[in-house]
Design an enzyme around this catalytic site. Structure first.
Site, PDB file in Angstrom:
ATOM      1  N   LYS A  83      37.219  -8.048 -71.867  1.00  0.00           N
ATOM      2  CA  LYS A  83      38.082  -7.231 -70.959  1.00  0.00           C
ATOM      3  C   LYS A  83      39.135  -7.946 -70.543  1.00  0.00           C
ATOM      4  CE  LYS A  83      34.809  -3.757 -69.425  1.00  0.00           C
ATOM      5  NZ  LYS A  83      33.696  -3.987 -70.040  1.00  0.00           N
ATOM      6  N   GLU A 105      39.296   0.238 -60.674  1.00  0.00           N
ATOM      7  CA  GLU A 105      37.883   0.616 -60.586  1.00  0.00           C
ATOM      8  C   GLU A 105      36.985  -0.244 -61.390  1.00  0.00           C
ATOM      9  OE1 GLU A 105      39.789   1.509 -63.230  1.00  0.00           O
ATOM     10  OE2 GLU A 105      38.393   1.332 -64.888  1.00  0.00           O
ATOM     11  N   SER A 371      31.136  -7.873 -78.214  1.00  0.00           N
ATOM     12  CA  SER A 371      32.009  -7.709 -77.271  1.00  0.00           C
ATOM     13  C   SER A 371      31.767  -8.634 -75.953  1.00  0.00           C
ATOM     14  CB  SER A 371      31.942  -6.289 -76.782  1.00  0.00           C
ATOM     15  OG  SER A 371      30.726  -5.867 -76.530  1.00  0.00           O
TER      16      SER A 371
HETATM   17  C1  LIG Z   1      32.789  -2.857 -70.490  1.00  0.00           C
HETATM   18  C2  LIG Z   1      31.977  -3.571 -71.850  1.00  0.00           C
HETATM   19  C3  LIG Z   1      32.030  -2.342 -73.061  1.00  0.00           C
HETATM   20  C4  LIG Z   1      32.335  -1.329 -73.053  1.00  0.00           C
HETATM   21  O1  LIG Z   1      33.716  -1.092 -72.823  1.00  0.00           O
HETATM   22  P1  LIG Z   1      34.672  -0.494 -74.130  1.00  0.00           P
HETATM   23  O2  LIG Z   1      35.725  -0.236 -73.063  1.00  0.00           O
HETATM   24  O3  LIG Z   1      33.903   0.764 -74.527  1.00  0.00           O
HETATM   25  O4  LIG Z   1      34.692  -1.600 -74.817  1.00  0.00           O
HETATM   26  C5  LIG Z   1      31.351  -3.200 -74.286  1.00  0.00           C
HETATM   27  N1  LIG Z   1      30.875  -4.450 -74.119  1.00  0.00           N
HETATM   28  C6  LIG Z   1      31.151  -5.328 -72.947  1.00  0.00           C
HETATM   29  C7  LIG Z   1      30.431  -6.753 -73.142  1.00  0.00           C
HETATM   30  C8  LIG Z   1      31.686  -4.763 -71.729  1.00  0.00           C
HETATM   31  O5  LIG Z   1      31.657  -5.678 -70.630  1.00  0.00           O
END
Ligand SMILES: *Cc1c(COP(=O)(O)O)cnc(C)c1O
Length: 388
Positions: A83, A105, A371
């Protein structure tokens, strides 16, 4: 540019049309400006710790049959997820636009923390809107945001969760657009956010593509990512879109099962509608009211999805699958055990899908977007494992 096929657009009240068109213009200018990108890239290097590794998971691969699993390590970024790539880009854009305050948000609080972080880094005032229900469930992130100097504004309307927080942020923004920049957390929302956020997340795929060629000597046969709003997924997919031989797989949360109604599978089980200023696939009841999304992972329980994903599904370029809470939890444990990496529950959905994809002979190299890291999920996971 504002539509992806029939999806996307700018379905907002009149007061926000001009600010959004100004934002679009500013974003277009910035993205063509080398000095903007060099400042962005420098922060990604020095502050975020990029490039993140594209790691060959040897022991995990050995536990499967005849396949190599590669992990794009977004979990190693500062603040523990992808993020921050996006919040740095938008905060730099805010500076160019002479805005003094950031608003955002947040649902689980991950985007709120990433926004509060860049606000502290660059000296902005920061307000984060968060549903009262989420504030109750996500105390550690509320405390992080406050420590970083942000004000957390409770939202009590509707179900007091993410969709209500985003409605409230849009409403608040229309009163303060002159000096305030709205940092959206994923590839959703009105134009220009879906493509602008993608531009700030495409670094994931751009790095991965080079790293695969360098480390594996080939492009991956398959790239897999979890889809909440869809920003890490579009980020890793984007550089592979024109590589026809590379299969792209987005993974939605099936929660307690698609039949249970408790899930977050907007593409797989939703219908076309308009939410937060854009047309996309949404979870709706029979009256078209937005339904509450559910997933074991708080980052995936958004009742919509970025419009570009709906478009890529229709175009047949990306395949969308679903993974249940139970399957994600199992994958979570496998990665801990075989690699010494504790993944976020969101990312565990992508891992679980990879375990299914290995059954296809053609998949010799599978690239997964890890992610985020799972430290934030430990308490939640412990509680669930104890109850099993
Ligand atoms: C917020 C988040 C997501 C989901 O958000 P996307 O916009 O779909 O990427 C996925 N993995 C992690 C670790 C997150 O913090």
């Amino acid at each position: 540019m504002s539509f992806f096929g029939d999806y996307g657009g700018l379905y907002v009240g009149e007061t926000l049309v001009t600010p959004l068109l100004e934002l679009k213009q500013a974003a277009q200018n910035a993205l063509q400006d080398d000095t903007f990108w060099s400042e962005y890239n420098e922060l990604l290097r020095q502050y975020v710790g990029r490039p993140s590794p594209c790691y060959f998971a040897q022991r995990l691969s050995g536990s499967l049959s005849n396949v190599k699993i590669w992990l794009k390590r977004e979990d190693l970024n500062h603040t523990g997820a992808h993020k921050i790539n996006n919040t740095i880009g938008q905060a730099l854009l805010a500076k160019r636009m002479n805005k003094h305050r950031l608003i955002a948000e947040t649902g689980a609080g991950q985007h709120g923390v990433a926004t509060a972080t860049v606000a502290a880094l660059m000296g902005y005032e920061c307000k984060v809107f968060m549903g009262e229900e989420d504030i109750r469930r996500q105390q550690p992130n509320v405390q992080r945001m406050k420590l970083l100097g942000a004000e957390v504004i409770p939202v009590s309307s509707g179900s007091a969760t993410l969709k209500d927080a985003m409605n409230e942020t849009l409403r608040y923004w229309s009163d303060v657009v002159d000096d305030t920049f709205y940092v959206v957390g994923t590839v959703a929302g009105p134009d220009p956010y879906p493509w602008m956020v993608r531009e700030f997340q495409k670094v994931i795929g751009a790095e991965s593509r080079c790293q695969m060629l360098e480390n594996a000597g080939v492009l991956p046969d398959c790239v897999i990512a979890a889809v909440g709003g869809g920003s890490n997924a579009i980020g890793i997919f984007y550089s592979f879109l024109s590589d026809d031989a590379v299969e792209l797989v987005g993974v939605e949360a099936a929660g307690r099962g698609l039949d249970s109604g408790e899930h977050a599978a907007s593409i797989t089980a939703g219908r076309v509608g308009i939410l937060h200023g854009a047309k996309s696939m949404l979870l709706q009841d029979e009256n078209g009211q937005i339904r509450e999304a559910y997933s074991i992972s708080a980052g995936l329980d958004y009742p919509g999805v970025g419009p570009e994903h709906a478009f890529l599904r229709d175009a047949g370029r990306v395949r969308y699958e679903t993974i249940t809470d139970k399957e994600a939890l199992e994958a979570f444990k496998q990665l801990c055990k075989f690699e010494g990496i504790i993944p976020a529950l969101e990312s565990s959905h992508a891992l679980a899908q990879a375990f299914k994809e290995v059954k296809n002979e053609k998949n010799r190299n599978i690239l997964i977007c890890l992610s985020g890291r799972g430290d934030k999920d430990l308490q939640h996971v412990q509680k669930i494992l104890k109850n099993l």
